[in-house]
Design an enzyme around this catalytic site. Structure first.
Site, short mmCIF file in Angstrom:
data_model
loop_
_atom_site.label_atom_id
_atom_site.label_comp_id
_atom_site.label_asym_id
_atom_site.label_seq_id
_atom_site.Cartn_x
_atom_site.Cartn_y
_atom_site.Cartn_z
N HIS A 153 0.84 -1.20 0.00
CA HIS A 153 0.00 0.00 0.00
C HIS A 153 0.88 1.26 0.00
O HIS A 153 0.71 2.15 -0.84
CB HIS A 153 -0.90 -0.02 1.24
N GLU A 154 1.82 1.31 0.91
CA GLU A 154 2.65 2.52 1.03
C GLU A 154 3.57 2.68 -0.19
O GLU A 154 3.87 3.79 -0.61
CB GLU A 154 3.46 2.51 2.33
N HIS A 157 1.71 4.53 -2.79
CA HIS A 157 1.79 5.98 -2.56
C HIS A 157 3.15 6.53 -3.00
O HIS A 157 3.25 7.57 -3.64
CB HIS A 157 1.60 6.30 -1.08
N GLU A 177 -4.87 7.71 -3.11
CA GLU A 177 -5.35 6.45 -2.57
C GLU A 177 -5.62 5.44 -3.70
O GLU A 177 -5.49 4.24 -3.50
CB GLU A 177 -6.61 6.73 -1.75
ZN ZN Z 1 -3.17 5.20 1.87
#
Ligand code: ZN
Length: 502
Positions: free
Chosen positions: A266-267, A270, A296
């Site tokens: 997830h990170e 980003h 997101e």
């Molecule tokens: Zn996030």
């Protein structure tokens, strides 16, 4: 020769960006490395420098430079890039300008005290303690909307802060569509004969070995360790100081290696966005992400659509088995894949799976929208919360801590933040669909550990554009369609239809 006006503006913006970037370093250090005794002094440094950033920004137009440039934008005489820079700077400037200093001070003091009260109310599981603070925050948010101005709903102003140009009406429309799909879909999954037990993946995974595995995954999917670092923190996050220096953190739990892997992916999603912003425009909106929702969309595309796909684990599962043989040697890839995608209605949003997660968001969105639009009052929240939990997820929170007090957002004044998580899911599915039309079968590439074409596509169509387009225009430009919930629903239907045989 006198410097061009646009150059002057860029210089001012870049100077502010250097200070803001230093504040980000201080924040990152606070979360990852700082000794406990350092907290007070650090808070003061951060607040002092943040005030400098704010002050410099509101003074950016002292000599009328921005007004002048805005006029040139309206006349259509500037280049495309300069137009974007001025349009976006004007947007932020207008917002700042319309809020009197006394209001800004009252809001920031309120939220900093409200967060302390919220934490203790949550600990004691007592909504009544937090209620007066929540009421005050809602009152201030309504006041903010009046000060800034809106066409249809005061909630548009709260949304606009996180998702520029997004409206209550459009968000209601797409999230309603999604809700109408999800409620019966979750019920079907619940009634499926396929039962999955997530506990089989819990074991004993030494943190050191988890770190090594997570770094391997991050590197393989494209996180550039020459332009970034990966550390640990209590609450995982990503931050960036410049496209050449992006930081992510993960939290490790001894008994659950999949939790850190999901967080890392997830990170990284980003961070790939931040690393892909054009460095040559640093300091200007051309090197800034579009919105919370688009950010997101990147993390969720990687974490869920790619990182929880069968193809992804066809590539990575043999390595996971090699690094953690004890637990995984008796679990087939098929069983593993189904288990990491277990769907189960639960009370806590941050622990929810990718299907039920959106119902958590939709109910929060409806509640905050109705609060700001004066349709409900804050004192009734525990009751409204429980009604919606029951209606959407078929379960009931046993107390306020596991219910209405679980999220930090409202106490921070972050009204309009939560829906961006689900908007991110919708954007991600729409982008994914277009990407597979452009570069061919994505699973085939992922299965072989090839992530280059995916990164290039995201870079070309999203990352490198900075704030050139608003979120809704970007979606339209990239996919040829307005934001809608169809692609995300189709994705869930196909994936979970197979897993749960429904
Ligand atoms: Zn996030």
């Amino acid at each position: 020769m006198e410097k061009k006006q646009t150059e002057k503006l860029k210089e001012r913006l870049t100077e502010i960006a250097y200070i803001a970037s230093s504040v980000a370093v201080l924040n990152w250090d606070m979360e990852t490395n700082m000794p406990p005794q350092g907290a007070d002094a650090r808070a003061r440094s951060i607040s002092h420098l943040s005030a400098v950033v704010h002050d410099k920004f509101v003074k950016i137009n002292e000599d009328g430079l921005l007004t002048d440039l805005k006029r040139q934008v309206d006349e259509g005489v500037l280049s495309k890039n300069d137009t974007v820079i001025i349009r976006e700077t004007w947007r932020s400037y207008e917002r700042e300008r319309k809020l009197p200093e006394t209001f800004v001070k009252e809001l920031s003091e309120t939220v900093s005290r409200a967060q302390v009260v919220w934490a203790s109310a949550r600990e004691k599981s007592d909504f009544k303690l937090f209620l007066p603070w929540l009421e005050k925050i809602i009152k201030l948010k309504k006041q903010e909307a009046e000060l800034i101005g809106f066409k249809n709903s005061p909630y548009d102003v709260s949304l606009d802060y996180h998702e520029p140009a997004m409206t209550a009406e459009k968000t209601s429309e797409v999230l309603n569509e999604l809700k109408n799909f999800l409620i019966p879909f979750v019920a079907k999954i619940k009634n499926s004969k396929i039962k999955i037990n997530p506990e089989i993946l819990k074991g004993n995974f030494p943190i050191e070995k988890q770190i090594v595995f997570n770094k391997k995954v991050a590197q393989k999917i494209g996180f550039d360790f020459q332009s970034g670092r990966m550390d640990q923190s209590v609450h995982p996050f990503s931050t960036s100081f410049h496209p050449s220096d992006s930081r992510i953190t993960t939290r490790y739990e001894k008994r659950d290696v999949l939790s850190s892997i999901g967080t890392t992916i997830h990170e990284v999603g980003h961070a790939l966005y931040e690393q892909g912003l054009p460095a040559k425009h640093f300091g200007t909106p051309l090197a800034e992400s579009v919105s919370y929702g688009i950010h997101e969309s990147q993390s969720r595309l990687w974490e869920n659509m790619i990182g929880k796909s069968f193809a992804f684990w066809q590539y990575f599962y043999p390595q996971l088995k090699k690094d953690f043989p004890t637990l995984f040697k008796n679990i087939s890839l098929n069983e593993f894949y189904k288990t990491i995608n277990c769907v189960r209605p639960s009370l806590i949003r941050v622990e929810a799976d990718e299907v039920t997660y959106n119902l958590h968001i939709i109910m929060r969105f409806e509640i905050e929208r109705d609060l700001i639009e004066n349709k409900i009052s804050a004192k009734d929240l525990p009751e409204i919360w429980n009604q919606k939990m029951k209606e959407y997820l078929g379960i009931k929170a046993s107390n306020d801590k596991a219910g209405v007090l679980q999220d930090v957002h409202w106490s921070m004044g972050g009204v309009g933040y939560l829906p961006t998580y689900s908007l991110g899911n919708l954007y991600s599915a729409q982008f994914y669909n277009k990407m597979s039309k452009d570069i061919g079968n994505i699973d085939d590439q992922v299965r072989q550990g090839n992530f280059g074409e995916i990164i290039n596509w995201l870079g070309k169509n999203i990352h490198s554009l900075g704030k050139t387009y608003t979120a809704s225009n970007l979606v339209k430009k990239v996919t040829g369609e307005e934001l809608n919930s169809k692609y995300f629903s189709d994705y869930l239907e196909k994936k979970y239809g197979e897993i749960y045989e429904i």
